[in-house]
Design a protein around this motif. Structure first.
Motif: not given
Length: 336
Positions: A95-97, A99-101, A103-104, A118
């Motif tokens: 749930h926490l790639s 890239n998403s980490l 960006k958030n 997030l």
């Protein structure tokens, strides 16, 4: 000697195999009587082309289905043995790639912190992850090569057979059908020579060991040798001894991936007839995230996400696991 016995005789066990088996047994004993246990296999196997591996043939699978299914089995009250490809997608962390980490992240008062959006999304995942750890209801085992996978699969199946019929095998890994033998065992042939001497006929039988064809090279294959021709051998069908010998009372679920819709049910029913396990989950490459076909000896049913479920990001694995759990419960209650 059966083909699968020959395979294990020539394929080396994975590193620290005995220690892994010991911890596997401890996990099963700890959860025995508390929770049903499911083995989830996930990700793709590699087939090395050299013993000191530089190059290998890979199987397509990121491990998404196995990782998602593991979370839903844990929520359904199962303990899970998660046998997965090293560095493939894993439950909870999926749930926490990276890239998403990135960006958030927000910087507040000189410190990096997750933003509110997030944090809201990840908090229930973090809470569930910690519950699973505190209850000691997940055991992780990793593989890379085909032989690693098969050694660990056999060990886990034999451990779970001791707890049957409340144990379940959910075989979602993408396993290679072909391999290169690592060490030549050779094979026995008998040649007959016939003739006559002094009017008397005779026959002589001579046994000899011939080497098996084209084994795996020890060191890196050199490009200077010219074009490469590789001969792959068929992997023995391990589902046969798994069902008949290693885990005869386990509820075994296998997966069948096809690209031709017209062959899907035929192939799934053929596997059931051949191996005598409980359920085949057929999925098409093009629609595997939205629809699967469950084929058992008793029925054929389709599990499909509705438009509403798609819009609310419901995963097809939730529906699959719910159906499998229901079938498994009916199976082990039939033993009472």
């Amino acid at each position: 000697m059966e083909e699968w016995e020959k395979y294990f005789a020539e394929a080396p066990a994975p590193p620290e195999f005995e220690d892994v088996c010991k911890r596997l047994e401890e996990f099963c004993l700890y959860n025995a009587g508390k929770k049903p246990i499911v083995l989830v296999t996930s990700g793709g196997t590699t087939v090395p082309l050299e013993q000191n591996t530089v190059r290998f043939v890979d199987n397509f699978s990121a491990g998404t289905r196995g990782a998602a299914s593991t979370e839903y089995f844990l929520k359904a009250g199962y303990a899970v043995i998660f046998l997965h490809r090293e560095k493939s997608i894993a439950p909870y962390t999926r749930h926490l790639s990276p890239n998403s980490l990135l960006k958030n992240l927000d910087k507040k008062n000189g410190e990096l912190k997750l933003n509110d959006e997030l944090t809201k999304m990840i908090t229930p995942v973090w809470e569930e992850y910690n519950r699973v750890l505190s209850e000691k209801c997940i055991f992780m085992m990793t593989f890379t090569t085909l032989s690693n996978y098969l050694w660990l699969l056999r060990a886990a199946t034999q451990s779970l057979q001791k707890l049957a019929p409340t144990s379940l095998l959910y075989l979602a890994a993408a396993v290679s059908d072909f391999y290169i033998p690592q060490a030549p065992l050779g094979y026995l042939v008998t040649e007959q020579f016939r003739g006559s001497l002094g009017g008397h006929k005779f026959r002589v039988e001579v046994d000899q060991i011939l080497p098996a064809a084209k084994m795996m090279t020890e060191h890196k294959i050199q490009s200077s040798s010219g074009p490469l021709t590789v001969t792959l051998q068929l992997v023995p069908k391990m589902l046969r001894p798994l069902v008949s010998l290693w885990g005869p009372q386990l509820f075994v679920v296998s997966f069948k991936l096809e690209t031709d819709e017209s062959k899907l049910i035929e192939k799934a029913m053929g596997a059931l007839s051949k191996y005598k396990h409980r359920l085949v989950i057929g999925n098409l490459l093009q629609t595997r995230r939205e629809e699967v076909t469950l084929v058992s000896k008793e029925d054929v049913s389709v599990v499909k996400l509705s438009d509403t479920q798609k819009q609310t990001n419901v995963e097809i694995e939730l529906l699959i696991v719910n159906d499998v759990c229901k079938r498994h419960k009916e199976y082990f209650e039939s033993f009472r």
